[in-house]
Design a protein around this motif. Structure first.
Motif, PDB file in Angstrom:
ATOM      1  N   LEU A  21       0.815  -1.213   0.000  1.00 33.67           N
ATOM      2  CA  LEU A  21       0.000   0.000   0.000  1.00 33.67           C
ATOM      3  C   LEU A  21       0.849   1.265   0.000  1.00 33.67           C
ATOM      4  CD1 LEU A  21      -2.755  -1.027   2.587  1.00 33.67           C
ATOM      5  CD2 LEU A  21      -2.993  -0.865   0.108  1.00 33.67           C
ATOM      6  N   ARG A  22       2.083   1.173   0.486  1.00 30.44           N
ATOM      7  CA  ARG A  22       2.885   2.391   0.662  1.00 30.44           C
ATOM      8  C   ARG A  22       3.987   2.568  -0.376  1.00 30.44           C
ATOM      9  NH1 ARG A  22       3.522   2.606   7.280  1.00 30.44           N
ATOM     10  NH2 ARG A  22       1.466   3.485   7.663  1.00 30.44           N
ATOM     11  N   THR A  23       4.397   1.531  -1.056  1.00 34.88           N
ATOM     12  CA  THR A  23       5.513   1.679  -1.978  1.00 34.88           C
ATOM     13  C   THR A  23       5.103   2.498  -3.196  1.00 34.88           C
ATOM     14  OG1 THR A  23       7.233   0.490  -3.178  1.00 34.88           O
ATOM     15  CG2 THR A  23       5.029  -0.432  -3.282  1.00 34.88           C
ATOM     16  N   ARG A  24       6.035   3.227  -3.736  1.00 36.82           N
ATOM     17  CA  ARG A  24       5.795   4.026  -4.938  1.00 36.82           C
ATOM     18  C   ARG A  24       6.657   3.544  -6.102  1.00 36.82           C
ATOM     19  NH1 ARG A  24       2.402   4.893  -1.970  1.00 36.82           N
ATOM     20  NH2 ARG A  24       1.334   6.821  -1.448  1.00 36.82           N
ATOM     21  N   SER A  25       7.519   2.587  -5.887  1.00 37.46           N
ATOM     22  CA  SER A  25       8.356   2.057  -6.952  1.00 37.46           C
ATOM     23  C   SER A  25       7.582   0.998  -7.735  1.00 37.46           C
ATOM     24  CB  SER A  25       9.622   1.434  -6.355  1.00 37.46           C
ATOM     25  OG  SER A  25      10.270   0.603  -7.298  1.00 37.46           O
ATOM     26  N   PRO A  26       7.486   1.106  -9.068  1.00 32.93           N
ATOM     27  CA  PRO A  26       6.752   0.086  -9.840  1.00 32.93           C
ATOM     28  C   PRO A  26       7.305  -1.314  -9.653  1.00 32.93           C
ATOM     29  CG  PRO A  26       7.160   2.042 -11.169  1.00 32.93           C
ATOM     30  CD  PRO A  26       7.936   2.223  -9.912  1.00 32.93           C
ATOM     31  N   TRP A  27       8.634  -1.445  -9.595  1.00 34.94           N
ATOM     32  CA  TRP A  27       9.219  -2.781  -9.455  1.00 34.94           C
ATOM     33  C   TRP A  27       8.922  -3.359  -8.080  1.00 34.94           C
ATOM     34  CZ3 TRP A  27      10.294  -5.011 -13.745  1.00 34.94           C
ATOM     35  CH2 TRP A  27      10.754  -4.265 -14.833  1.00 34.94           C
ATOM     36  N   ARG A  28       9.052  -2.547  -7.052  1.00 36.45           N
ATOM     37  CA  ARG A  28       8.729  -3.040  -5.708  1.00 36.45           C
ATOM     38  C   ARG A  28       7.243  -3.344  -5.589  1.00 36.45           C
ATOM     39  NH1 ARG A  28      12.189   1.299  -2.074  1.00 36.45           N
ATOM     40  NH2 ARG A  28      14.273   0.529  -2.622  1.00 36.45           N
ATOM     41  N   PHE A  29       6.438  -2.527  -6.237  1.00 34.42           N
ATOM     42  CA  PHE A  29       5.004  -2.786  -6.200  1.00 34.42           C
ATOM     43  C   PHE A  29       4.679  -4.116  -6.869  1.00 34.42           C
ATOM     44  CE2 PHE A  29       0.690  -2.580  -7.786  1.00 34.42           C
ATOM     45  CZ  PHE A  29      -0.007  -2.058  -6.717  1.00 34.42           C
ATOM     46  N   ALA A  30       5.287  -4.366  -8.017  1.00 25.48           N
ATOM     47  CA  ALA A  30       5.034  -5.625  -8.719  1.00 25.48           C
ATOM     48  C   ALA A  30       5.481  -6.819  -7.882  1.00 25.48           C
ATOM     49  CB  ALA A  30       5.757  -5.619 -10.073  1.00 25.48           C
ATOM     50  N   ALA A  31       6.665  -6.697  -7.269  1.00 27.46           N
ATOM     51  CA  ALA A  31       7.149  -7.795  -6.424  1.00 27.46           C
ATOM     52  C   ALA A  31       6.239  -7.985  -5.214  1.00 27.46           C
ATOM     53  CB  ALA A  31       8.581  -7.510  -5.973  1.00 27.46           C
ATOM     54  N   GLY A  32       5.843  -6.878  -4.591  1.00 23.33           N
ATOM     55  CA  GLY A  32       4.955  -6.983  -3.435  1.00 23.33           C
ATOM     56  C   GLY A  32       3.603  -7.565  -3.789  1.00 23.33           C
ATOM     57  N   LEU A  33       3.077  -7.173  -4.947  1.00 24.97           N
ATOM     58  CA  LEU A  33       1.787  -7.712  -5.375  1.00 24.97           C
ATOM     59  C   LEU A  33       1.873  -9.210  -5.621  1.00 24.97           C
ATOM     60  CD1 LEU A  33      -1.123  -7.064  -6.123  1.00 24.97           C
ATOM     61  CD2 LEU A  33      -0.366  -6.601  -8.457  1.00 24.97           C
ATOM     62  N   ALA A  34       2.977  -9.650  -6.233  1.00 26.70           N
ATOM     63  CA  ALA A  34       3.155 -11.087  -6.460  1.00 26.70           C
ATOM     64  C   ALA A  34       3.221 -11.843  -5.138  1.00 26.70           C
ATOM     65  CB  ALA A  34       4.432 -11.320  -7.276  1.00 26.70           C
ATOM     66  N   ILE A  35       3.918 -11.276  -4.149  1.00 22.04           N
ATOM     67  CA  ILE A  35       4.031 -11.938  -2.841  1.00 22.04           C
ATOM     68  C   ILE A  35       2.668 -12.012  -2.161  1.00 22.04           C
ATOM     69  CG2 ILE A  35       4.999 -11.704  -0.522  1.00 22.04           C
ATOM     70  CD1 ILE A  35       7.520 -10.535  -1.835  1.00 22.04           C
ATOM     71  N   VAL A  36       1.916 -10.921  -2.208  1.00 20.24           N
ATOM     72  CA  VAL A  36       0.600 -10.910  -1.563  1.00 20.24           C
ATOM     73  C   VAL A  36      -0.333 -11.928  -2.225  1.00 20.24           C
ATOM     74  CG1 VAL A  36      -1.473  -9.517  -1.200  1.00 20.24           C
ATOM     75  CG2 VAL A  36       0.777  -8.578  -0.664  1.00 20.24           C
ATOM     76  N   LEU A  37      -0.301 -12.006  -3.554  1.00 25.88           N
ATOM     77  CA  LEU A  37      -1.165 -12.975  -4.242  1.00 25.88           C
ATOM     78  C   LEU A  37      -0.748 -14.405  -3.917  1.00 25.88           C
ATOM     79  CD1 LEU A  37      -1.593 -11.253  -7.729  1.00 25.88           C
ATOM     80  CD2 LEU A  37      -3.292 -11.466  -5.908  1.00 25.88           C
ATOM     81  N   LEU A  38       0.560 -14.670  -3.877  1.00 25.01           N
ATOM     82  CA  LEU A  38       1.028 -15.998  -3.478  1.00 25.01           C
ATOM     83  C   LEU A  38       0.591 -16.328  -2.056  1.00 25.01           C
ATOM     84  CD1 LEU A  38       4.671 -16.225  -4.900  1.00 25.01           C
ATOM     85  CD2 LEU A  38       2.722 -17.662  -5.521  1.00 25.01           C
ATOM     86  N   ALA A  39       0.712 -15.345  -1.170  1.00 23.44           N
ATOM     87  CA  ALA A  39       0.311 -15.558   0.222  1.00 23.44           C
ATOM     88  C   ALA A  39      -1.192 -15.807   0.325  1.00 23.44           C
ATOM     89  CB  ALA A  39       0.708 -14.360   1.074  1.00 23.44           C
ATOM     90  N   ALA A  40      -1.972 -15.088  -0.472  1.00 22.98           N
ATOM     91  CA  ALA A  40      -3.414 -15.310  -0.457  1.00 22.98           C
ATOM     92  C   ALA A  40      -3.740 -16.736  -0.905  1.00 22.98           C
ATOM     93  CB  ALA A  40      -4.105 -14.296  -1.367  1.00 22.98           C
ATOM     94  N   TYR A  41      -3.026 -17.216  -1.907  1.00 24.42           N
ATOM     95  CA  TYR A  41      -3.226 -18.604  -2.349  1.00 24.42           C
ATOM     96  C   TYR A  41      -2.851 -19.585  -1.238  1.00 24.42           C
ATOM     97  CZ  TYR A  41      -2.683 -22.923  -4.998  1.00 24.42           C
ATOM     98  OH  TYR A  41      -2.776 -24.221  -5.430  1.00 24.42           O
ATOM     99  N   ALA A  42      -1.734 -19.305  -0.558  1.00 24.08           N
ATOM    100  CA  ALA A  42      -1.321 -20.170   0.553  1.00 24.08           C
ATOM    101  C   ALA A  42      -2.375 -20.168   1.653  1.00 24.08           C
ATOM    102  CB  ALA A  42       0.029 -19.726   1.098  1.00 24.08           C
ATOM    103  N   CYS A  43      -2.910 -18.979   1.981  1.00 25.14           N
ATOM    104  CA  CYS A  43      -3.958 -18.901   3.005  1.00 25.14           C
ATOM    105  C   CYS A  43      -5.188 -19.704   2.595  1.00 25.14           C
ATOM    106  CB  CYS A  43      -4.356 -17.447   3.244  1.00 25.14           C
ATOM    107  SG  CYS A  43      -3.099 -16.444   4.065  1.00 25.14           S
ATOM    108  N   LEU A  44      -5.543 -19.591   1.336  1.00 23.90           N
ATOM    109  CA  LEU A  44      -6.729 -20.301   0.852  1.00 23.90           C
ATOM    110  C   LEU A  44      -6.552 -21.808   0.967  1.00 23.90           C
ATOM    111  CD1 LEU A  44      -9.501 -19.863  -0.509  1.00 23.90           C
ATOM    112  CD2 LEU A  44      -8.345 -20.063  -2.709  1.00 23.90           C
TER     113      LEU A  44
END
Length: 867
Positions: free
Chosen positions: A273-296
């Motif tokens: 939610l706080r990063t402004r770097s596109p690359w960090r945002f993309a990496a963070g989004l991938a991690i969050v989606l992977l984590a959501a899959y793991a939670c599911l």
């Protein structure tokens, strides 16, 4: 410990190339030197006794010490990032000690030595820049927590008969008290170092903590992704298989992965939610989606409940931080190196966002029920196009927008009717038509001219989007028939009505102000797209997986089972002393075994010694046995060559017993592709006149197992291969002196089959019978081990940390919302499982708890961007 000191007033200067080491000059530096040397001696001893390879473990430990010395301010990264990947117990046989202990001692050794010798020396920080400060009352509370844990460990030793050291003791033996109680002491061993780091480089320390937790989440999520890919398939939500990743602590059930996910996911989401770097945002989004899959795929109702209960307060607290930073008198000092503070959404825009989320969730459930995965994918593309619609569509007047809606709807109906007729005549034309409509929407989006008022362009965009919506219905109809057609039409009408409202009332559009370009626009749209994916995953799991539906449907029966288990667990506490001070750390399993119901009398093992050799005493439980309820002693092996496997066994038994020998593909508790043999072992026949009460004689047996198929899985999704031994006779005991195993090519598959290295390389599990191993509630776990005193102390610490980070001195620390969410999520999952009997989870919990008691925002920093 204060910040790293200034140049020493006394002592020499040692030069080692570019590094400058100063002799300790203050009492704190001498104490740090002693702590570093002490942790170094302990870590080196543990590394040298590592069951896989002492020299290699010692070399790896030395590298970690060097890294900790060079980057001592950011030791949380070194400690937390590899945590979910370094549990090697299924290979080593260690459970009291593990690789986590080596990492903690390495971080402490390197960090304290760097502090004491002033490696990479920092200037002394003024008191107002100390980001981790403990009041006297909090220090007393922390000391009381440590004393309670130490006393419970002492009581555990006493309850087990007395303290006896062992490298490979099990859950019934004294060293299990060390295993259960050590997490808080490991954190306390590093807390003075972290206090110094937070004073010397407060932002660097906070960044290191955030990065370590995000990388830890990424590691756990990737391990979960591999497990599903290897053992079930990514989209299989019907198989009775709950993800365990590489958390060996779940070998007897439990929720180690669940607890780890809820403790770390808030930090990744906050960083996203706080990063402004596109690359960090993309990496963070991938991690969050992977984590959501793991939670599911944990299929844990506790996790499903914990996430909203934890993440909603986190978002609210982060929003409150943002408001204070933007409106406060020191807003000019807000760190803006990574972008300006976003203004919160207006109230109507929030209503529109909620309406869009609800409409998509309803549409997804309808479309998936009739149109399957293909209809759901078509709906996803419809929503992606909707989220990328340009702001210029709202520049025409209200009348022009209304005209475009009506005319666009009529034109889209004509195009949809023609498309439906074509799909009936030409096979798979439905998919091609959806792709053509999607391409038209993409071209129109590309042809947008920001700032220009173009009613005709609005008409074309509206027509194309309505047509795309119609082709989604056609895809659902083509795949699902009548059911797909009607559910698709219902979903399409709901979304069409929602879009009409938002086009006519611009204040409902949640992306207002996020134009076609700009950082805010792409970030918000990416987050919303990720939200669509999460909703799709939940819908697919609920709609396409019978296992999750069954678990949701049986919550009442499982809850009653939990209540009964909790009552039986509390009945194991006898007398006021045990209620006040607890039974002792690590004593639930043994107490439940001897004093609990028959179902709690699970199997066990002991390593015994006679005059000549060591042997394994393997005992079966007295409960009703089944393939999943057997107590197994296992070893990870290399995949055998296909064909027959020969087992050579030297054993003895006093009564008939069935021994189950298996080779399976198995990560932890879910065997697959098994080859087994189940011989009946009999006592050695007594000679005439021989006493029958003497120890049974050893017997040598050979068995053939298989033929074993090719095992090990694919190279891109390898499966572990495990050999296991179990007893299928209730209450039976078999002593095993030696066991060896050869595959069809003559390769030896087992290590330490004579047990001369104790239980090195051997591991145990109970695949399905889990209640006897856990009290299944974190609060009751603390009550059982530390009594009402320990429970009161931990509850007070938890409440104090949450309150001071939500409303008190620490509320403006950049990580405060995530720590609050992690502690709430942990408590929620802990309402249904013990959690603290998994040391790695306990380490993360006590790290956040103890840091939460002392972290504070520095004056003038506002909302520091740490992502």
């Amino acid at each position: 410990m204060s910040a790293v000191g200034a140049a020493p007033a006394m002592g020499g200067l040692l030069g080692f190339g570019p590094l400058k080491l100063h002799l300790p000059a203050t009492r704190l530096q001498w104490l740090a030197l002693a702590a570093g040397l002490g942790l170094g001696a302990l870590g080196a001893e543990l590394a040298w006794h590592h069951p896989l390879s002492g020299p290699l473990a010692l070399a790896a430990w030395g590298v970690a010490v060097l890294l900790a010395a060079l980057f001592w301010v950011k030791t949380p990264v070194l400690l937390l990032a590899p945590l979910p990947l370094i549990g090697l117990a299924p290979w080593t046989g260690w459970i009291t000690f593990e690789e986590m202990d080596l990492l903690v001692t390495a971080c402490g050794c390197g960090g304290y030595l760097a502090y004491a010798l002033q490696l990479n020396a920092r200037d002394r920080a003024p008191a107002w820049r100390h980001a981790l400060v403990y009041s006297p009352a909090v220090r007393v509370l922390i000391v009381a927590l440590a004393l309670s844990a130490a006393w419970s460990m002492k009581r555990g030793f006493s309850d087990a008969g007395a303290f006896t050291f062992g490298w490979f003791q099990g859950y019934h033996e004294p060293m299990n008290s060390v295993r259960n109680a050590k997490a808080i002491f490991l954190v306390l061993a590093l807390l003075p170092l972290w206090t110094a780091a937070a004073a010397a480089r407060p932002r660097g320390f906070s960044r290191g903590l955030l990065l370590g937790l995000v990388l830890a989440l990424a590691g756990a999520s990737v391990a979960a992704l591999w497990e599903r890919l290897a053992y079930t398939g990514l989209l299989d939500f019907s198989t009775d298989y709950r993800t365990t990743a590489l958390f060996w602590e779940m070998h007897v059930g439990g929720a180690a992965l669940d607890g780890f996910l809820v403790l770390t996911l808030p930090f990744a989401l906050l960083a996203l939610l706080r990063t402004r770097s596109p690359w960090r945002f993309a990496a963070g989004l991938a991690i969050v989606l992977l984590a959501a899959y793991a939670c599911l795929t944990t299929f844990s109702r506790g996790v499903y409940l914990a996430l909203p209960l934890a993440l909603v307060p986190m978002v609210l607290l982060a929003d409150a931080q943002r408001r204070r930073a933007a409106a406060g008198p020191d807003s000019s000092h807000v760190d803006s190196s990574l972008g300006a503070v976003d203004q919160p959404l207006p109230r109507l825009a929030k209503v529109g966002a909620l309406a869009m989320a609800a409409a998509f969730a309803l549409a997804a459930a309808l479309v998936f029920g009739g149109g399957g995965y293909r209809g759901l994918l078509a709906l996803f593309f419809v929503m992606v196009v909707l989220l990328t619609l340009p702001a210029s569509l709202w520049r025409p007047t209200l009348g022009q927008r209304l005209t475009a809606l009506v005319m666009g709807g009529v034109l889209a109906l004509l195009l949809g009717g023609a498309s439906w007729a074509l799909s009936m005549a030409v096979p798979k034309a439905a998919y091609a038509l959806h792709a053509v409509a999607l391409a038209c929407c993409a071209v129109l989006r590309w042809r947008d001219e920001p700032g220009q008022t173009r009613p005709v362009y609005l008409l074309l965009v509206t027509t194309a989007w309505f047509w795309l919506l119609a082709t989604m219905v056609i895809v659902a109809d083509y795949w699902g028939g009548t059911a797909g057609r009607w559910t698709g039409m219902a979903a399409g009408l709901a979304l069409a009505g929602l879009w009409a409202l938002m086009l006519l009332e611009p204040r409902l559009w949640p992306l207002q102000g996020a134009g076609s370009v700009g950082k805010a626009g792409w970030r918000k749209r990416a987050l919303l797209t990720a939200g669509l994916l999460l909703v799709m995953a939940v819908v697919a799991a609920l709609g396409g997986g019978g296992y999750l539906r069954d678990r949701v449907a049986t919550w009442k029966e499982d809850g009653q089972t939990r209540l009964t288990h909790w009552r039986e667990g509390l009945h194991l506490l006898h007398g006021g002393r045990q209620w006040l001070l607890g039974k002792g750390a690590g004593r639930f399993v043994a107490t439940n075994f001897y004093d609990g119901p028959v179902d709690a009398m699970v199997g066990d093992y002991r390593l015994r010694h006679d005059e000549h050799e060591s042997y394994l005493a393997l005992a079966a439980g007295k409960h009703q046995l089944g393939r999943g309820e057997q107590f197994r002693v296992s070893q990870r092996i290399a995949a055998p060559a296909p064909g027959l496997v020969t087992v050579h066994l030297v054993s003895r038994t006093a009564a008939d017993a069935y021994l189950v020998l298996q080779i399976c593909e198995k990560n932890l508790i879910y065997p697959d592709n098994c080859s087994s043999v189940e011989p009946q072992l009999k006592p050695h026949p007594a000679a005439e006149g021989e006493a029958t009460d003497r120890q049974p004689e050893w017997q040598t047996s050979d068995f053939q197992l298989g033929p074993v198929p090719a095992l090990g899985g694919s190279w891109w999704a390898p499966r572990f291969v495990t050999f296991s031994m179990a007893l299928d006779t209730r209450g039976a005991r078999v002593d095993i002196a030696r066991i060896s195993m050869q595959d069809s090519q003559g390769r030896q598959l087992l290590v330490n089959g004579d047990f001369n290295r104790e239980m090195a390389r051997w591991f145990f599990s109970s695949d399905r019978h889990h209640l006897p191993w856990h009290i299944k509630n974190a609060a009751l776990h603390v009550l059982f081990e530390q009594g009402l005193v320990g429970l009161a102390l931990l509850t007070a610490a938890w409440l104090l940390a949450v309150l001071r980070l939500a409303f008190g001195r620490g509320r403006d620390h950049p990580l405060a919302p995530a720590i609050v969410a992690a502690l709430i999520g942990f408590a929620t999952v802990g309402a249904f499982d013990s959690l603290l009997d998994a040391p790695r989870v306990g380490l993360v919990f006590f790290t956040l708890l103890l840091l939460g008691l002392g972290l504070r925002a520095l004056p003038g920093e506002g909302v520091a961007r740490l992502a």
